[in-house]
Design a protein around this motif. Sequence first.
Motif, PDB file in Angstrom:
ATOM      1  N   GLU A 101     -23.399   3.275  32.553  1.00 21.58           N
ATOM      2  CA  GLU A 101     -22.622   2.321  33.348  1.00 21.58           C
ATOM      3  C   GLU A 101     -21.451   3.011  34.040  1.00 21.58           C
ATOM      4  O   GLU A 101     -21.176   2.733  35.208  1.00 21.58           O
ATOM      5  CB  GLU A 101     -22.145   1.170  32.468  1.00 21.58           C
ATOM      6  CG  GLU A 101     -23.265   0.223  32.097  1.00 21.58           C
ATOM      7  CD  GLU A 101     -22.762  -1.015  31.377  1.00 21.58           C
ATOM      8  OE1 GLU A 101     -21.625  -1.451  31.643  1.00 21.58           O
ATOM      9  OE2 GLU A 101     -23.534  -1.536  30.552  1.00 21.58           O
ATOM     10  N   LYS A 104     -22.866   5.048  36.951  1.00 23.72           N
ATOM     11  CA  LYS A 104     -23.270   4.190  38.070  1.00 23.72           C
ATOM     12  C   LYS A 104     -22.058   3.706  38.855  1.00 23.72           C
ATOM     13  O   LYS A 104     -22.079   3.668  40.084  1.00 23.72           O
ATOM     14  CB  LYS A 104     -24.092   3.000  37.563  1.00 23.72           C
ATOM     15  CG  LYS A 104     -25.488   3.365  37.129  1.00 23.72           C
ATOM     16  CD  LYS A 104     -26.219   2.159  36.553  1.00 23.72           C
ATOM     17  CE  LYS A 104     -27.538   2.575  35.921  1.00 23.72           C
ATOM     18  NZ  LYS A 104     -28.188   1.476  35.208  1.00 23.72           N
ATOM     19  N   SER A 105     -20.995   3.338  38.144  1.00 26.64           N
ATOM     20  CA  SER A 105     -19.773   2.886  38.797  1.00 26.64           C
ATOM     21  C   SER A 105     -19.154   3.997  39.646  1.00 26.64           C
ATOM     22  O   SER A 105     -18.761   3.775  40.800  1.00 26.64           O
ATOM     23  CB  SER A 105     -18.772   2.407  37.746  1.00 26.64           C
ATOM     24  OG  SER A 105     -17.549   2.076  38.347  1.00 26.64           O
TER      25      SER A 105
END
Length: 146
Positions: A101, A104-105
């Motif tokens: 996560e 991806k951010s």
Amino acid sequence: MLNNKEIDIIRKFNRQYVIALGVLNKKIFKTDLSWPEGRILEKIAEEDEITPIQIVHKLKIDKGYTSRVISQLEKKRLIEKIPDSKDRRSIKLVLTDKGCEAYKSIDIRSNDQINNLIENLSDNQQIEFYESIRHANQLLFERKEK
């Protein structure tokens, strides 16, 4: 051979691009990750089960420093170490769900950052900019050893 004035122009571009990307900020995109942590996290995301020594070689950074950054990423529960199935003395690094996560951010924000940087250019200028970067990358980093 380039003269000093031409080299100064290249150096000025480098300085301005570093500022535009925010590399001098302590944290990447207002996260709790430093730039080196973000870069190592990205390398782990890009490569399937990479070893710490492979990171050292690919990113050309100090082995001891890499080890400390990897430990920080592990403490933040963004990565985990798994034994190498072929060599039990070696470890591989993989992203945790939290690490995926975070990656991806950062990836989305990186793309947004470049889009914001070039948004005031016309479509033709954006293509010209892209081709210039692609060509510079090819000249400097994708040369085949003869």
